[in-house]
Design a protein around this motif. Structure first.
Motif, PDB file in Angstrom:
ATOM      1  N   ALA A   1       0.844  -1.192   0.000  1.00  0.00           N
ATOM      2  CA  ALA A   1       0.000   0.000   0.000  1.00  0.00           C
ATOM      3  C   ALA A   1       0.877   1.239   0.000  1.00  0.00           C
ATOM      4  N   ALA A   2       0.338   2.316  -0.545  1.00  0.00           N
ATOM      5  CA  ALA A   2       1.069   3.582  -0.584  1.00  0.00           C
ATOM      6  C   ALA A   2       0.062   4.721  -0.590  1.00  0.00           C
ATOM      7  N   THR A   3       0.522   5.904  -0.182  1.00  0.00           N
ATOM      8  CA  THR A   3      -0.345   7.072  -0.276  1.00  0.00           C
ATOM      9  C   THR A   3      -0.628   7.374  -1.742  1.00  0.00           C
ATOM     10  N   ALA A   4      -1.831   7.823  -2.005  1.00  0.00           N
ATOM     11  CA  ALA A   4      -2.247   8.137  -3.372  1.00  0.00           C
ATOM     12  C   ALA A   4      -3.186   9.336  -3.305  1.00  0.00           C
ATOM     13  N   THR A   5      -3.670   9.759  -4.453  1.00  0.00           N
ATOM     14  CA  THR A   5      -4.565  10.901  -4.500  1.00  0.00           C
ATOM     15  C   THR A   5      -5.786  10.648  -3.631  1.00  0.00           C
ATOM     16  N   ASP A   6      -5.998  11.521  -2.659  1.00  0.00           N
ATOM     17  CA  ASP A   6      -7.163  11.450  -1.770  1.00  0.00           C
ATOM     18  C   ASP A   6      -7.253  10.134  -1.021  1.00  0.00           C
ATOM     19  N   GLY A   7      -6.119   9.571  -0.623  1.00  0.00           N
ATOM     20  CA  GLY A   7      -6.180   8.358   0.175  1.00  0.00           C
ATOM     21  C   GLY A   7      -4.998   7.445  -0.028  1.00  0.00           C
ATOM     22  N   TYR A   8      -5.281   6.157  -0.270  1.00  0.00           N
ATOM     23  CA  TYR A   8      -4.240   5.130  -0.333  1.00  0.00           C
ATOM     24  C   TYR A   8      -4.519   4.186  -1.500  1.00  0.00           C
ATOM     25  N   ARG A   9      -3.435   3.619  -2.033  1.00  0.00           N
ATOM     26  CA  ARG A   9      -3.554   2.649  -3.125  1.00  0.00           C
ATOM     27  C   ARG A   9      -3.084   1.286  -2.636  1.00  0.00           C
ATOM     28  N   PHE A  10      -3.953   0.289  -2.821  1.00  0.00           N
ATOM     29  CA  PHE A  10      -3.638  -1.098  -2.523  1.00  0.00           C
ATOM     30  C   PHE A  10      -3.454  -1.824  -3.856  1.00  0.00           C
ATOM     31  N   SER A  11      -2.486  -2.726  -3.941  1.00  0.00           N
ATOM     32  CA  SER A  11      -2.035  -3.209  -5.248  1.00  0.00           C
ATOM     33  C   SER A  11      -2.035  -4.739  -5.340  1.00  0.00           C
ATOM     34  N   LYS A  12      -1.530  -5.222  -6.502  1.00  0.00           N
ATOM     35  CA  LYS A  12      -1.316  -6.654  -6.776  1.00  0.00           C
ATOM     36  C   LYS A  12      -2.570  -7.494  -6.536  1.00  0.00           C
ATOM     37  N   ALA A  13      -3.609  -7.156  -7.256  1.00  0.00           N
ATOM     38  CA  ALA A  13      -4.886  -7.843  -7.070  1.00  0.00           C
ATOM     39  C   ALA A  13      -4.842  -9.267  -7.619  1.00  0.00           C
ATOM     40  N   THR A  14      -5.594 -10.134  -6.951  1.00  0.00           N
ATOM     41  CA  THR A  14      -5.855 -11.490  -7.437  1.00  0.00           C
ATOM     42  C   THR A  14      -7.342 -11.752  -7.245  1.00  0.00           C
ATOM     43  N   GLY A  15      -7.894 -12.705  -8.009  1.00  0.00           N
ATOM     44  CA  GLY A  15      -9.303 -13.000  -7.866  1.00  0.00           C
ATOM     45  C   GLY A  15      -9.901 -13.578  -9.127  1.00  0.00           C
TER      46      GLY A  15
END
Length: 524
Positions: A304-318
């Motif tokens: 996770a990292a700070t991003a525009t107006d919040g945070y970005r969570f990455s490396k999706a699976t599903g």
């Protein structure tokens, strides 16, 4: 009371001139006050107020927060607590000036908030109200204190605005009663309590009750009422006729759903190979954590990292199933909120990780692993796959375009379990920040932000990032969100600036009060 007080200490009112005028059989006035001709014709008559009360609780959620954190709200100097938790301030003195239709009064009582081992120390006293026509303002003396610093006292701070547009006065044994007056924070008032509160934010409604002396002056104005109709029909055509076509024929059947940005989207099924989730949790919560109340910080790690107006969570699976219109996607990353530090330990410690979206048709859930410290016992509770929020998804939004499903501004509302994770700070159904979700079904597809579907999404993939924090009223650290340094909104407002602002509040009424008193003294 502060040692230094401006001479306009009584420049505040407790009722609208229009309502008082009706009770005393006085001429009505326009919302912006009497005309110069009417004011000159009116005699110099002062009506004293015999008794009265002002019922107001500031803000229910703030009172609840003080209770949750084990803090105190101490009432003194005549103020009492109502059954609903609000406060009752008794009238100290008041008067109504006929010539200017100005009512001035002040109320006894104070409320002193203390929490977080002295990190929060705010006292409100000497409550007054100024009303003109259908609008008004609450002013209070504010005393704030930070650990290791001297108390800062601000007299007659403009705390809140009143709107009496739809308030009708009722008469009873206690006098005239103005019930449930809408109240909103001023900029100066919101600054006292920190970034979670903003200018114009609705706070607890107020109820005002005032009673004049049994004997009132008999002299009445000799002129005719000068009130003229002040309003004109305001409704005007606001646009082009709505029955006209707004676009050109596209030649495509209108029965097929075509979500925004997905004109060429086609049903696709398959595993999710990558993706990102952009979410800010709740803007007011972020501001609260890094503001002058919690004096905290936010850490991101594990993808996770700070991003525009919040945070970005990455490396999706599903997996996406077009036939069933379902999407299940999990994202890497953790965000941790820390606040209210005492002896190196944080009273507030909340972590969200392993976020998942589970969508079926037009609805869905946002789930997360939650770690939360109980602020009373200090024990940490771990919950896996907690349903934090309910999602509302547009029809056809799961159709992929060029191997990408892109969901923008998905509304999210707090669940009952989510409310418990925040220890009741927010209630079930409260609006959270909207979600932006982008998942890839094609390793060669390019996700929003520039990365390809199979190479890992943009954003941090390891390590830890800390943002926000205030120290002694000065902002340190980075921003929470990319577009604005939310931490900077938590800096304390200098006392001089607050005093100057409150001077503007009472200036308009000062001349009215002084003039009325001079006339009264001359008559005596």
């Amino acid at each position: 009371m502060a040692a230094t007080r401006r001479p306009t200490a009584l420049a505040a009112a407790v009722a609208t001139a229009a309502a008082l005028g009706a009770t005393f059989a006085l001429p009505a006035i326009a919302a912006d006050g009497p005309s110069p001709k009417a004011a000159a014709a009116a005699p110099s008559v002062i009506y004293q107020l015999e008794s009265g009360t002002f019922d107001w609780g500031l803000k229910e959620s703030f009172r609840a927060m003080i209770d949750r954190f084990g803090g105190t709200a101490t009432l003194a100097d005549g103020a009492t607590r109502n059954e609903d938790g609000s406060y009752k301030f008794p009238l100290d003195k008041g008067e109504y000036a006929l010539g200017t239709h100005a009512v001035t009064s002040s109320f006894k009582g104070s409320v002193h908030y203390e929490a977080h081992g002295g990190a929060l120390d705010i006292k409100l006293s000497d409550v007054k109200v100024l009303t003109v026509g259908k609008s008004g303002r609450i002013t209070v003396d504010v005393t704030t204190k930070s650990p290791g610093k001297d108390a800062v006292v601000t007299d007659d701070l403009a705390m809140a605005d009143l709107d009496l547009t739809d308030v009708e006065a009722s008469n009873g044994v206690d006098g005239m009663k103005f019930a449930s007056i809408p109240v909103t924070f001023t900029k100066e008032g919101a600054a006292v309590f920190g970034p979670p509160y903003e200018e114009g934010e609705p706070i607890d409604p107020a109820t005002l009750t005032v009673k004049p002396l049994a004997t009132t002056p008999t002299e009445q104005p000799t002129g005719k009422p000068t009130e003229q109709p002040t309003g004109k029909p305001t409704e005007q055509p606001t646009g082009e006729p709505t029955g006209q076509p707004t676009g050109q024929p596209t030649g495509q059947p209108s029965t097929n759903p075509t979500p925004s940005g997905s004109e060429t989207a086609e049903p696709t099924s398959g595993p999710v190979v990558d993706g990102t989730l952009d979410w800010g949790v709740k803007a007011s919560f972020r501001s609260y954590v890094v503001g002058p109340i919690a004096h905290g910080k936010v850490e991101t790690s594990g993808g996770a990292a700070t991003a525009t107006d919040g945070y970005r969570f990455s490396k999706a699976t599903g997996h996406l199933d077009a036939d069933k219109n379902t999407l299940n996607a999990a994202f890497k990353g953790k965000v941790r909120f820390l606040g209210h530090e005492t002896n190196g330990e944080y009273v507030l410690d909340l972590s969200l990780s392993n976020l998942k979206v589970d969508i079926e048709g037009a609805s869905g859930k946002l789930l997360a692993d939650v770690s939360a410290k109980d602020r009373g016992t200090g024990k940490v509770a771990e919950r896996t796959g907690l349903a934090l929020a309910d999602l509302k998804v547009p029809a056809g939004a799961l159709a992929a375009k060029d191997g990408i499903v892109n969901l923008k501004d998905i509304p999210a509302t707090l669940t009952e379990a989510g409310s418990q994770a925040f220890e009741g700070m927010y209630k079930k159904g409260d609006e959270l920040d909207a979600l932006n979700v982008a998942v890839s079904l094609d390793e060669d597809a390019r996700l929003p932000g520039g990365s390809t579907g199979g190479s890992g999404s943009t954003g941090s993939t390891g390590g830890s990032t800390t943002t926000g924090g205030t120290v002694g009223g000065s902002t340190t650290g980075g921003s929470v969100g990319g577009s604005g340094a939310l931490a900077s909104t938590g800096s304390d407002v200098p006392a001089g600036a607050l005093i100057a602002a409150s001077g503007i509040v009472v200036a308009a009424g000062a001349g009215v009060v002084i003039a009325a008193r001079r006339r009264r003294n001359a008559t005596a």
